[in-house]
Design a protein around this motif. Sequence first.
Motif, PDB file in Angstrom:
ATOM      1  N   LEU A 249      66.851  61.491  58.214  1.00 37.73           N
ATOM      2  CA  LEU A 249      66.102  62.476  59.361  1.00 37.73           C
ATOM      3  C   LEU A 249      63.788  63.169  59.228  1.00 37.73           C
ATOM      4  N   LEU A 250      64.063  64.013  57.919  1.00 37.74           N
ATOM      5  CA  LEU A 250      63.138  63.966  57.155  1.00 37.74           C
ATOM      6  C   LEU A 250      61.893  63.138  57.254  1.00 37.74           C
ATOM      7  N   LEU A 251      62.663  62.609  55.827  1.00 36.58           N
ATOM      8  CA  LEU A 251      61.685  61.281  55.591  1.00 36.58           C
ATOM      9  C   LEU A 251      61.445  60.802  56.489  1.00 36.58           C
ATOM     10  N   GLN A 252      62.260  60.163  57.126  1.00 39.59           N
ATOM     11  CA  GLN A 252      61.869  58.965  58.575  1.00 39.59           C
ATOM     12  C   GLN A 252      61.172  59.676  59.513  1.00 39.59           C
ATOM     13  N   GLY A 253      61.222  60.710  59.818  1.00 39.61           N
ATOM     14  CA  GLY A 253      60.386  61.235  60.638  1.00 39.61           C
ATOM     15  C   GLY A 253      58.780  61.771  59.718  1.00 39.61           C
ATOM     16  N   ALA A 254      59.018  61.871  58.768  1.00 40.43           N
ATOM     17  CA  ALA A 254      57.437  61.663  58.666  1.00 40.43           C
ATOM     18  C   ALA A 254      56.839  60.669  58.590  1.00 40.43           C
ATOM     19  N   VAL A 255      57.830  59.868  57.501  1.00 36.13           N
ATOM     20  CA  VAL A 255      56.665  57.631  57.939  1.00 36.13           C
ATOM     21  C   VAL A 255      57.002  57.350  59.918  1.00 36.13           C
ATOM     22  N   TYR A 256      57.466  58.056  60.806  1.00 36.91           N
ATOM     23  CA  TYR A 256      57.841  57.470  62.081  1.00 36.91           C
ATOM     24  C   TYR A 256      56.107  58.963  62.314  1.00 36.91           C
ATOM     25  N   SER A 257      56.168  59.997  61.810  1.00 30.63           N
ATOM     26  CA  SER A 257      54.465  60.395  62.043  1.00 30.63           C
ATOM     27  C   SER A 257      53.769  59.953  61.874  1.00 30.63           C
ATOM     28  N   LEU A 258      53.303  59.330  61.199  1.00 33.60           N
ATOM     29  CA  LEU A 258      52.262  58.423  60.232  1.00 33.60           C
ATOM     30  C   LEU A 258      51.457  57.450  61.331  1.00 33.60           C
ATOM     31  N   SER A 259      53.098  56.913  61.868  1.00 39.64           N
ATOM     32  CA  SER A 259      52.646  55.463  62.934  1.00 39.64           C
ATOM     33  C   SER A 259      52.218  56.342  64.116  1.00 39.64           C
ATOM     34  N   ILE A 260      52.860  57.539  64.969  1.00 40.93           N
ATOM     35  CA  ILE A 260      52.444  57.934  65.786  1.00 40.93           C
ATOM     36  C   ILE A 260      50.736  58.621  65.167  1.00 40.93           C
ATOM     37  N   MET A 261      50.569  59.393  64.910  1.00 39.82           N
ATOM     38  CA  MET A 261      48.944  59.588  64.498  1.00 39.82           C
ATOM     39  C   MET A 261      48.402  58.060  64.450  1.00 39.82           C
TER      40      MET A 261
END
Length: 470
Positions: A249-261
């Motif tokens: 959850l933490l790792l994928q959330g970090a990667v997904y937040s990159l796409s959102i940004m």
Amino acid sequence: SSKDWMAAFAVVQSTISFVQGLFNFLLYVPMAQIAHSVGQGAGSREVQHRVQVALWTSVISGLVCTVFLCGSMLSAKGWICFVSTLLFDEEHHDLDFSIRSGSSCVQNFEIGVVMKVMDVEEGVQILVATYLLGRIPSIFLVFVNRVCTGILVGKQRLRLVTGVNILTNVLDVLGNAFVLLYLKTDMLQAGMATSMATLVGVLIIFPLSIQRVGTKSTSESVTAVNDSLETFSILEFWNSSKDMMIRSLLLQGAVYSLSIMASRLGSCQLSAHQVIVQLWSFISFCCDGFADVGTMIGGLLLGRSDSTELIRFTRRLCAIGLVMGMLFSTVLLIWKESIISFFVSTADPDYRGINQAFDSCWLLIAVMQPVNALVFVTDGLLFAHQAFGFIRNLMLGGVLLLFAPLLVLEHATVNTLLGIWLAKSFLSIWRLGAAVWFLNSYRKQHDVCSDRNMNLTEKSLLLDPSQTVV
């Protein structure tokens, strides 16, 4: 334009990867536990019980996540509108025109929370829905494929798994190339090509994963599994899975937040970001093969309590990972223009903007590949140790104390693609540092124990603080 197609692919692929990444424990937990059981010489009934628990978990998780992903992109009314337009509109070959042109479907095309959060442009929204519709079967199938991969690697059948996964990916690439380049169809057929390739892989790998392993004694195969053993293995699986799910959850959330940004920087920046994600992932998956070897053989050696050979194996594997990372860095630096040309045509009107986005962070991506490779290799070794609690804690510290503050600072100040990937790079460095500390601590503790002729169990002292060296 290719910019819109790449942006749509970025939205769908990053969302699917995020949700499926949350369930990475379906790959690594069965892999580590089954390899450990095989190393201990456990019978087929115990191994088969672990297989059944993992398979049922993957089926339920896959179905739930498929429904969730569909609802996160479009509302129920939106899907009804979209599918009805696709099936019954004579102009369904130009869905974008149909929805823009004032048809009754316009008011009912309600986007979901993902497209709202990612602020997807109106012209890209229909491409997102089209591509996702073709990818829906693959969402569930990937869950099953992932757990079957973990099971077979745990049973020491790595070559078989490698062959099946190579076949699946080759079919995926060829299928997409055929429908997009030769037939020149839309993104629906591209999504279906991926789903069909995944289905072929599952049809091959599933029957093989449920085959029983041999037993050491004939009597064991006819002895019923003790209820307490079954209960223990289920609880053990879920406890390990809980820690891994938090980590994912933490790792994928970090990667997904990159796409959102990146999505908020514009389509050109998002397109460049998605290409970088694909390159990063491709290199990671190449190194992930060594990580699987680390989990498979490392778990086997831990099951045999052979710490001396495990330490030697760890050093060799890390050296291979470092060399692989340096090789990929060299390729990215030397053949930059050729690599970019695979993804973006120089004739595209947005080529200049996308190329400028690449230029801003290409050097960072290339330099980080040795770290990226070692992160994956050491992850595989940590999985072999079944250090799932430690992995959870290092991700908690890395994401909450380092990555998130850096990303917030980047957004408030420079707000560039380079800044986004700098935050990701610092997280990778943190993960590598924590993994090296763990593995080095294991080596030191077992060196001391070896000198004092202490016979340790397969789990290191670092995993069980109650054991102390006197």
